[in-house]
Design a protein around this motif. Sequence first.
Motif, mmCIF file in Angstrom:
data_model
loop_
_atom_site.group_PDB
_atom_site.id
_atom_site.type_symbol
_atom_site.label_atom_id
_atom_site.label_comp_id
_atom_site.label_asym_id
_atom_site.label_seq_id
_atom_site.Cartn_x
_atom_site.Cartn_y
_atom_site.Cartn_z
ATOM 1 N N ALA A 44 0.829 -1.210 0.000
ATOM 2 C CA ALA A 44 0.000 0.000 0.000
ATOM 3 C C ALA A 44 0.863 1.260 0.000
ATOM 4 O O ALA A 44 0.474 2.292 -0.556
ATOM 5 C CB ALA A 44 -0.916 -0.012 1.222
ATOM 6 N N TRP A 45 2.041 1.186 0.611
ATOM 7 C CA TRP A 45 2.934 2.350 0.634
ATOM 8 C C TRP A 45 3.436 2.665 -0.763
ATOM 9 O O TRP A 45 3.536 3.834 -1.146
ATOM 10 C CB TRP A 45 4.100 2.065 1.573
ATOM 11 N N PHE A 46 3.743 1.639 -1.563
ATOM 12 C CA PHE A 46 4.199 1.874 -2.931
ATOM 13 C C PHE A 46 3.079 2.395 -3.819
ATOM 14 O O PHE A 46 3.335 3.100 -4.805
ATOM 15 C CB PHE A 46 4.774 0.580 -3.528
ATOM 16 N N ASP A 47 1.834 2.065 -3.494
ATOM 17 C CA ASP A 47 0.706 2.561 -4.286
ATOM 18 C C ASP A 47 0.461 4.045 -4.051
ATOM 19 O O ASP A 47 -0.051 4.746 -4.935
ATOM 20 C CB ASP A 47 -0.566 1.770 -3.939
ATOM 21 N N THR A 48 0.815 4.538 -2.880
ATOM 22 C CA THR A 48 0.559 5.945 -2.542
ATOM 23 C C THR A 48 1.795 6.832 -2.664
ATOM 24 O O THR A 48 1.675 8.058 -2.608
ATOM 25 C CB THR A 48 0.020 6.045 -1.107
ATOM 26 N N THR A 49 2.969 6.240 -2.819
ATOM 27 C CA THR A 49 4.217 7.009 -2.911
ATOM 28 C C THR A 49 4.707 7.012 -4.351
ATOM 29 O O THR A 49 4.874 5.943 -4.946
ATOM 30 C CB THR A 49 5.302 6.409 -2.009
ATOM 31 N N PRO A 50 4.911 8.186 -4.951
ATOM 32 C CA PRO A 50 5.413 8.233 -6.337
ATOM 33 C C PRO A 50 6.779 7.564 -6.454
ATOM 34 O O PRO A 50 7.634 7.692 -5.579
ATOM 35 C CB PRO A 50 5.492 9.731 -6.638
#
Length: 274
Positions: free
Chosen positions: A61-67
């Motif tokens: 989920a962190w990679f989905d929200t972090t460019p």
Amino acid sequence: LPATSRANEETAAFLVGYFVLALAVPCIAATRHFLFFRSAYLAAKRLHNRMLRAVLRAPMAWFDTTPTGRVLNRFSKDQTVIDQELPDVISDLLLCSISIVVYCVVLTVASPVFLVFIPLLGVPFTVGTNIYRRASRELKRLDAISMSPVHSLFTESVDGLTSVRAFGLPAQEIANLEGLVDANNHAWYCSAMVNKWVQLRTEAMGNAVVLIIACAAVASRLDGAPGWLASNRTLMALAITYAMGMTGTLNWGVMCVTRTESEMARVERCHHYS
């Protein structure tokens, strides 16, 4: 003969002292550089490993929200500055601070009247430096922030190159990338102009120091000059020489302080990821 023998002994003592100093200075400098840069290397390595460990253990989920460009910017530009530029800047800052203190001591010993002008010159110098530091810090932050969208758009364009070509959007992608690069260049240009702004004022401050010392040297040789203004000619010549070199040192010191403060923001961002 006794006087000649004593003079020869003094000359030999001076030569031995100079020889010892000539050997000691490079040894001390090499030791200082080795210890300092080894400590900087270990600190940068530890920060990188902690950041890499945290990113690898982050949830999906962190990679989905972090460019992606932001992550690449941390491991590329920010880490490069921490590894290569920040140790040099901190080392220059320490050396410059010592040089400024030595300059002030020499000028004060040669011409005690310089003590009167230190507050008069220090107040505007401090005010101008604080203004420059705040502006430069924010411009460096804008430069780093505006660089992340460039990395993100470039990565997304390469990953979706097939779709971009299929829909006939290469020209639009190029225009978007050029717009982001222009925005990044705006921050860099403003930062360069701010550097010129503070450089002009530090040079004026250094020239004022040269003028004060030169006027004091001339006044000390006038007939009827007060006793507190009298000084040794050799010391005054040394003071004028040091004052002429103080202009570049002041400019260098302001740049080192500001660059250290600005580049430490990269350490803060990398530390946030760790």
